[in-house]
Design a protein around this motif. Structure first.
Motif, mmCIF file in Angstrom:
data_model
loop_
_atom_site.group_PDB
_atom_site.id
_atom_site.type_symbol
_atom_site.label_atom_id
_atom_site.label_comp_id
_atom_site.label_asym_id
_atom_site.label_seq_id
_atom_site.Cartn_x
_atom_site.Cartn_y
_atom_site.Cartn_z
ATOM 1 N N GLN A 460 0.850 -1.200 0.000
ATOM 2 C CA GLN A 460 0.000 0.000 0.000
ATOM 3 C C GLN A 460 0.884 1.248 0.000
ATOM 4 O OE1 GLN A 460 -2.403 2.120 -0.733
ATOM 5 N NE2 GLN A 460 -3.957 0.933 0.373
ATOM 6 N N PHE A 461 0.815 2.029 -1.079
ATOM 7 C CA PHE A 461 1.614 3.249 -1.204
ATOM 8 C C PHE A 461 0.770 4.511 -1.011
ATOM 9 C CE2 PHE A 461 4.808 0.465 -2.449
ATOM 10 C CZ PHE A 461 5.982 1.112 -2.816
ATOM 11 N N GLY A 462 -0.527 4.368 -0.819
ATOM 12 C CA GLY A 462 -1.392 5.538 -0.680
ATOM 13 C C GLY A 462 -1.561 5.952 0.767
ATOM 14 N N PHE A 463 -1.677 7.263 1.008
ATOM 15 C CA PHE A 463 -1.974 7.829 2.326
ATOM 16 C C PHE A 463 -0.944 7.423 3.379
ATOM 17 C CE2 PHE A 463 -6.332 6.809 0.565
ATOM 18 C CZ PHE A 463 -6.482 8.040 -0.032
ATOM 19 N N ARG A 464 0.315 7.402 3.010
ATOM 20 C CA ARG A 464 1.336 7.107 4.007
ATOM 21 C C ARG A 464 2.562 7.963 3.727
ATOM 22 N NH1 ARG A 464 3.055 0.904 3.296
ATOM 23 N NH2 ARG A 464 4.295 1.501 5.122
ATOM 24 N N PRO A 465 3.309 8.295 4.779
ATOM 25 C CA PRO A 465 4.461 9.196 4.593
ATOM 26 C C PRO A 465 5.514 8.590 3.678
ATOM 27 C CG PRO A 465 3.881 8.935 6.927
ATOM 28 C CD PRO A 465 3.098 7.921 6.176
ATOM 29 N N ALA A 466 6.169 9.451 2.917
ATOM 30 C CA ALA A 466 7.312 9.092 2.063
ATOM 31 C C ALA A 466 6.962 8.096 0.974
ATOM 32 C CB ALA A 466 8.464 8.549 2.914
ATOM 33 N N HIS A 467 5.691 7.963 0.623
ATOM 34 C CA HIS A 467 5.261 7.093 -0.464
ATOM 35 C C HIS A 467 4.475 7.928 -1.468
ATOM 36 C CE1 HIS A 467 6.302 4.026 2.478
ATOM 37 N NE2 HIS A 467 6.147 3.080 1.562
ATOM 38 N N LEU A 582 -0.991 -1.505 -4.555
ATOM 39 C CA LEU A 582 -2.131 -0.711 -4.080
ATOM 40 C C LEU A 582 -1.729 0.750 -4.006
ATOM 41 C CD1 LEU A 582 -3.163 -2.950 -1.032
ATOM 42 C CD2 LEU A 582 -4.423 -2.778 -3.167
ATOM 43 N N PHE A 583 -2.620 1.609 -4.445
ATOM 44 C CA PHE A 583 -2.506 3.034 -4.153
ATOM 45 C C PHE A 583 -3.899 3.507 -3.775
ATOM 46 C CE2 PHE A 583 -2.151 7.561 -4.670
ATOM 47 C CZ PHE A 583 -0.897 7.802 -4.113
ATOM 48 N N ALA A 584 -4.128 3.625 -2.459
ATOM 49 C CA ALA A 584 -5.474 3.888 -1.936
ATOM 50 C C ALA A 584 -6.396 2.761 -2.387
ATOM 51 C CB ALA A 584 -5.962 5.263 -2.373
ATOM 52 N N ASP A 585 -7.460 3.067 -3.146
ATOM 53 C CA ASP A 585 -8.388 2.019 -3.586
ATOM 54 C C ASP A 585 -8.008 1.440 -4.946
ATOM 55 O OD1 ASP A 585 -9.000 4.569 -4.625
ATOM 56 O OD2 ASP A 585 -10.952 3.870 -5.273
ATOM 57 N N ASP A 586 -7.006 1.993 -5.623
ATOM 58 C CA ASP A 586 -6.563 1.434 -6.905
ATOM 59 C C ASP A 586 -5.771 0.153 -6.634
ATOM 60 O OD1 ASP A 586 -7.691 3.488 -8.387
ATOM 61 O OD2 ASP A 586 -5.932 4.754 -8.151
ATOM 62 N N THR A 587 -6.219 -0.942 -7.246
ATOM 63 C CA THR A 587 -5.666 -2.259 -6.951
ATOM 64 C C THR A 587 -5.235 -2.937 -8.246
ATOM 65 O OG1 THR A 587 -7.230 -2.419 -5.111
ATOM 66 C CG2 THR A 587 -6.125 -4.452 -5.775
ATOM 67 N N ALA A 588 -4.057 -3.563 -8.223
ATOM 68 C CA ALA A 588 -3.551 -4.235 -9.421
ATOM 69 C C ALA A 588 -2.841 -5.526 -9.037
ATOM 70 C CB ALA A 588 -2.600 -3.328 -10.192
ATOM 71 N N LEU A 589 -3.002 -6.554 -9.882
ATOM 72 C CA LEU A 589 -2.237 -7.797 -9.804
ATOM 73 C C LEU A 589 -1.441 -7.928 -11.094
ATOM 74 C CD1 LEU A 589 -4.958 -10.276 -8.455
ATOM 75 C CD2 LEU A 589 -3.091 -9.257 -7.140
ATOM 76 N N PHE A 590 -0.193 -8.384 -11.001
ATOM 77 C CA PHE A 590 0.572 -8.610 -12.228
ATOM 78 C C PHE A 590 1.493 -9.809 -12.020
ATOM 79 C CE2 PHE A 590 2.090 -5.030 -9.773
ATOM 80 C CZ PHE A 590 3.463 -5.240 -9.598
ATOM 81 N N PHE A 591 1.705 -10.546 -13.133
ATOM 82 C CA PHE A 591 2.468 -11.792 -13.074
ATOM 83 C C PHE A 591 3.145 -12.017 -14.416
ATOM 84 C CE2 PHE A 591 2.671 -16.489 -13.524
ATOM 85 C CZ PHE A 591 3.526 -16.748 -12.455
ATOM 86 N N ARG A 592 4.359 -12.576 -14.370
ATOM 87 C CA ARG A 592 5.092 -12.836 -15.606
ATOM 88 C C ARG A 592 5.543 -14.296 -15.637
ATOM 89 N NH1 ARG A 592 9.928 -9.313 -13.364
ATOM 90 N NH2 ARG A 592 11.157 -10.935 -12.330
ATOM 91 N N SER A 593 5.652 -14.796 -16.854
ATOM 92 C CA SER A 593 6.122 -16.166 -17.051
ATOM 93 C C SER A 593 6.477 -16.353 -18.517
ATOM 94 C CB SER A 593 5.058 -17.174 -16.626
ATOM 95 O OG SER A 593 5.482 -18.493 -16.887
#
Length: 745
Positions: A460-467, A582-593
């Protein structure tokens, strides 16, 4: 044109001809307009002109509207139109429009208002036009100004009613409510006593002497023409009116040009002008369509319609997915919150409140209590000490005052959304400034617990210091680039959460605060902060009925973002190499193969886990979208579409205003303006960015930048490559010119 008119003799004004008109559509009207406007020296034509033009609020332009617009300059009349629609077709598939307008010529009365009356069932609403006396008889408009030094001095005295009736030791909920009421009443009374009315500022004070003299001559001519209505006097008065109008317009254009030449970021008017140019002008709310297909017309109906929409927005729309889980959580929360609190919170100190008050922004609108931040910043030490006593009593009683849970809501239109739907307006909550101070007290204690103990997940990078958002974006970018080295494919899935803040499940949030081992006294206060909140919606001067907020964290509250982070902190963190961002309510999953089989084995499992968690905790998702390359070599987008995308989205930005600056030598421009080239600017910004990321406390961000960039000759380029790239030709040329200047100096 069908017309019925009358002559109206007036005191202090020449005779006015008022004509009720109807123009069948389509029709030719130029000859009739000339005849009607020639009935007297002062004429008002009012009625259904069947002329559509965006100039007076219509969605489209028809032939009649085009002609009327063209006739205005030729026949020298003014068009006066309501700001909202006047024509409402009985068939809802047709658009509303503004067809009922007024044309005025030679009328010296001041326009007070023109508005449709939504009280009859006709498809054309009656329109009320109000006009006041001319400049000579108009009452002077005033504004209120406050002497804030007097306010500060008055706040030093606290031994006055109603403050002297506050007990020295505030200990009960009743005493808290009484103290808040007395403090609010005292502040409002003092501010009102320090207000005075002054004449509203007028552009005339800023006019040069020649314009002021011209205005005086025009007013004298109007008075003479009114007393002695001879053709000569009337003609001279009209000529002077036109001359004043032209000279004032010329002066304003000259003033604007002078300002644009001297404007700099340091100019006191710079940001005010920038904001004005970027802000869309005020547009009133149109009649709104209700869910049942009916239309909300007058102010009261519009207020109730938008209040209905907000009330629905702040509640759980979909039925619960797991009733047993919901009942279990609510019973657990009820049982835990019925116990006496065991933990104590750090008391509020005078220095803490002083710092909070000092950081208040004075341009924030006050809430329903009417106490502005400007007034709060004038508080004397005795008043601040009273505020400290109230806050500490609230902490001790696990209480958030009810009067601070009332919000007045206004709205702004969401750009690009249809104006006739209530959901197209973004609600803005106006909360008490004193309540926001107490919220920041609670936020400090919750932040110290969550961030001090490292309880918020690194994803989670949203709503936190230094992010920041760019730091989070770097993670998937680097993840994709790393996959290119080993020829791996990456698939990303993005989740759009519906009304994220507005539909937080209250009992679920309290349950998760217990899971995070938040002090129980703080949990009790937060629960009290969330429950039984109310709002009223204000449209113009009309308020809706009082509504209960059944779900969500309060909009406009400084505490709400942190509560949302706590609510989503137990989101499933996938295994098998699937990444979560995560950035606040923005949510993402990613995977490589290397193989699609591996991707379709691991990623869908993570998506299913996340979907189950969303449903379990009553979080609704609007849609799921996959991100694919559009301009890549293997993109399935056709070459024609790629070309169109480049022309419309990329080239237009890069070549904006190029006919103006393309002739100039770019090297000289950058040197003379003492600005770095775009390449150098981005390189400097990148160095600062990666220096911070390399020593960041979040391990996920450090891992994303922990690599050596490939050499410039390598086929693969990664974000850190910009740090070792040699300067481009333009940057090198600018540096060379700067070296020459330094040598000459």
């Amino acid at each position: 044109m069908e017309a019925t008119g009358c002559r109206l003799a007036m005191t202090g004004h020449s005779t006015i001809v008022i004509v009720s008109v109807y123009l069948p559509s389509p029709n030719r009207c130029s000859g009739d307009l000339r005849a009607l406007l020639g009935l007297g020296d002062a004429v008002i034509l009012f009625g259904d002109f069947n002329c559509k033009n965006p100039r007076w609020g219509c969605a489209v332009m028809d032939e009649n509207g085009k002609k009327l617009d063209r006739f205005q300059d030729r026949l020298e009349f003014e068009i006066v139109a309501p700001s909202t629609a006047t024509y409402f077709p009985h068939n809802d598939t047709y658009r509303t429009s503004t067809l009922d307008i007024a044309l005025t010529k030679g009328v010296d009365l001041n326009l007070n208002s023109i508005e449709p009356l939504h009280r009859l069932s006709s498809d054309h609403r009656p329109v009320l036009l109000k006009m006041g006396p001319p400049d000579g008889g108009r009452p002077v408009s005033t504004v209120k100004i406050t002497d804030w030094k007097r306010v500060s001095t008055a706040f030093e005295k606290i031994d006055t009613p109603p403050l002297n009736r506050i007990p020295d030791d505030i200990s009960t909920i009743e005493q808290i409510d009484h103290a808040i009421g007395a403090l609010t009443s005292h502040v409002r009374t003092v501010v009102e006593k320090c207000e005075r009315e002054v004449p509203a500022s007028s552009d005339r004070r800023k006019f040069p002497p020649d314009i002021l003299e011209l205005i005086r001559t025009k007013n004298a001519a109007l008075r003479r023409a009114s007393a002695y209505p001879t053709p000569e006097y009337r003609s001279r008065a009209r000529a002077l009116q036109r001359k004043v109008k032209a000279r004032v317009q010329e002066f304003r254009n000259e003033t604007w040009s002078d300002l644009m030449e001297e404007i700099r970021p340091s100019h006191k008017a710079f940001w005010k002008i920038t904001k004005a140019l970027k802000t869309e002008g005020y547009t009133p709310i149109l009649p709104l369509k209700r869910p049942d297909g009916t239309t909300a017309l007058d102010d009261a109906e519009v207020a109730e319609c938008i209040a209905d929409s907000i009330e629905t927005q702040c509640s759980h729309v979909s039925p619960p997915h797991d009733i047993a889980h919901i009942n279990s959580i609510e019973e657990e929360v009820l049982q835990k919150t019925s116990l006496e609190p065991k933990d104590d919170l750090t008391p509020v100190s005078l220095s803490e409140v002083q710092l909070l008050v000092k950081s208040l922004k004075t341009r924030k609108a006050p809430g329903l209590d009417g106490v502005s931040n400007k007034a709060n910043k004038c508080f004397s030490q005795p008043l601040l000490s009273l505020l400290v006593a109230i806050f500490n009593a609230c902490l001790q009683n696990c209480y958030f005052p009810s009067v601070w849970k009332e919000a007045e809501v206004i709205s702004i239109h969401k750009p690009g959304k249809p104006r006739d739907l209530p959901a197209s307006y973004r609600p803005i909550s106006l909360l008490s400034g004193l309540a926001k101070l107490f919220e920041r007290v609670l936020k400090t204690r919750l932040s110290n617990h969550l961030f001090g103990k490292g309880l918020i997940i690194d994803e989670q990078f949203g709503f936190r210091p230094a992010h920041s958002c760019p730091q989070q974006v770097l993670r998937p970018v680097e993840y994709v680039m790393e996959g290119f080295k080993t020829k791996q494919k990456t698939v990303s899935v993005f989740f759009d959460v519906a009304k994220a803040f507005d539909r937080v499940w209250h009992a679920g949030l309290v349950h998760k605060l217990y899971s995070l081992e938040v002090p129980d006294r703080l949990i009790f206060i937060i629960q009290n902060f969330l429950y039984n909140r109310y709002f009223t919606f204000r449209h113009e001067r009309t308020h809706s009925t009082r509504r209960l907020i059944r779900a969500g964290v309060p909009q406009g509250s400084g505490l709400s973002p942190l509560l949302y982070s706590a609510y989503t902190n137990d989101i499933p963190r996938p295994t098998s190499g699937v990444q979560l961002a995560l950035f606040a309510d923005d949510t993402a999953l990613f995977f490589r193969s290397r193989t699609k089989r591996s991707i379709f084995r691991h990623l869908p499992k993570a998506i299913d886990e996340l979907g189950q968690w969303f449903r379990k905790w009553r979080i609704e998702v609007n849609r799921i979208a996959r991100l694919g390359a559009m301009l890549g070599r293997k993109s399935k987008l056709s070459r024609r579409n790629k070309r169109t995308l480049y022309k419309t989205c990329i080239r237009t930005v890069m070549t904006y205003a190029s006919p103006v600056f393309a002739h100039a030598d770019s090297k000289v421009l950058y040197r003379d303006m003492e600005l770095p080239t775009l390449t150098k600017y981005m390189k400097d910004a990148s160095k600062r960015f990666f220096d911070i990321a390399g020593s960041h406390p979040n391990a996920l961000l450090r891992a994303a930048v922990d690599y050596q960039p490939p050499p410039p000759t390598h086929f693969l380029r990664r974000p850190r490559n910009v740090l070792i790239d040699p300067p481009d030709a333009l940057t090198a040329a600018v540096d060379s010119l700067n070296d020459v200047n330094d040598t000459q100096d």
